[in-house]
Design an enzyme around this catalytic site. Sequence first.
Site, PDB file in Angstrom:
ATOM      1  NE  ARG A   1      -3.073   0.291   3.234  1.00 25.92           N
ATOM      2  CZ  ARG A   1      -2.558   0.641   4.420  1.00 25.92           C
ATOM      3  NH1 ARG A   1      -2.026   1.839   4.588  1.00 25.92           N
ATOM      4  NH2 ARG A   1      -2.586  -0.191   5.436  1.00 25.92           N
TER       5      ARG A   1
ATOM      6  CE1 TYR B   1     -14.655  10.568 -17.232  1.00 27.28           C
ATOM      7  CE2 TYR B   1     -14.395  10.678 -14.859  1.00 27.28           C
ATOM      8  CZ  TYR B   1     -14.718   9.971 -16.002  1.00 27.28           C
ATOM      9  OH  TYR B   1     -15.108   8.662 -15.894  1.00 27.28           O
TER      10      TYR B   1
ATOM     11  CG  ASP C   1      -7.603  15.101 -16.407  1.00 24.00           C
ATOM     12  OD1 ASP C   1      -6.893  14.471 -17.213  1.00 24.00           O
ATOM     13  OD2 ASP C   1      -8.665  14.641 -15.925  1.00 24.00           O
TER      14      ASP C   1
ATOM     15  CE  LYS D   1     -10.856   6.891 -19.304  1.00 27.13           C
ATOM     16  NZ  LYS D   1     -11.118   8.252 -18.864  1.00 27.13           N
TER      17      LYS D   1
END
Length: 413
Positions: A64, A117, A189, A214
């Site tokens: 983690r 988005y 972004d 993406k």
Amino acid sequence: MNNKKTLDAKVGAGTRVVWGGEQVSHPYNATQTPIVASAAYGYDDIDTWYDVALGNQPGFIYSRMSNPTVAVLEDKLCALEAAESAVAFSSGMAAISGVLHSLLACGQRVVSTRDSYGGTNKIFEEFLPRMGVEVTLCDTYDTEAIEREIARGCNVVYLETPTNPTLKVLDIRRLVAAAKRVGALVVADNTFATPLNQNPLALGVDVVVHSATKFLSGHGDVLGGIACGAETLMSKVRHYREINGAALDPFSAYLIIRGIKTLALRLRQQQASAQALAEYLCTEPLVEAVNYPGLAEHPGHAIARAQMRGFGAIVSFVLKGGMRDVAQLLPLLKYAHRAGNLGAVETIYGPARTTSHVENTLEERQALGISEGLVRISVGIEDTADLLADLRDACTVLRERQRTQPQCTAVHA
Ligand SMILES: *Cc1c(COP(=O)(O)O)cnc(C)c1O
């Protein structure tokens, strides 16, 4: 014992995606980054273990916090964005939300635009106000209004350019200058542009975020996100991820590393086809508007030319017949998925209401200026001629149908 490959600063993008961030040697002399599937890392010597845990020695403690496969992906993004440091997350939204939560606190203010988005818009409209952060969303193309809101004082300016799904282009340098005047951090972004077409850090942005789902991974088979910037900021973002837990798993990291190696090749083909499809759509009688920054008449074309190296592989267009036409056109396409993803090797068509803005209601989409006749094309790596013929044939069939059965012609939806 630095195991990181060093890259000549002059190498081109095609070389950088392949060799950037890679390690010099792997166990068993493997040539590929191993998937290290281990939750924890063991130490016989307690003092060494403690030193690694304190960060006084390189090494891993618990996945983690950090993982060897994920670390290679983070190094690769540093090589592509010329960033000092990068932090990978389990999805693009985890990266965006992790960055915003790391940089903002109760009583602070963020300025952004109405176009972003859909999930990011939800963070602005729903979650940040709930934790006492003031959010101001401006008209995306009203640069003066954005500058005025920034000048009123804010802590973070959040930009997405080009925007999903309307392909609006923001002037990064100009908005960075406005942010610096009030001491605000700028987050961008860069998912649509990819690091090959645009490097926001070089334009003065502080933190770049990507949905690795993406173009970076490129095959529609994995979720991931990544943030990069200066280590002083990234250490905060890494700490947030370590504690809040949206870590990327090593198998996903491996798929994204593998995908990135072909990014330059894929994008070259994809954006050549995107330009051709956009130009065709401008001549198609069924179509009311076409959004692609590579079109000379696109309102952001000049800025895109100045801050991007290519115009990307996403085109969107509005059908005059609204949702009725969308529902009829999409099933006619032969070489396309009709799905919510983008950036994959296959061409993907989708309307905003089931893709970028699936999280929003009809009223919210209308308020955001997202038409129900809007279709987004994520252009794949297929041959340009085949993609053009497929779209042209589908439009021809739909026009013929409307001519012979005029009752099927929809009013604007
Ligand atoms: C898809 C997307 C996101 C969200 O990424 P996920 O990996 O789906 O969480 C964020 N920003 C943009 C521009 C996107 O296209």
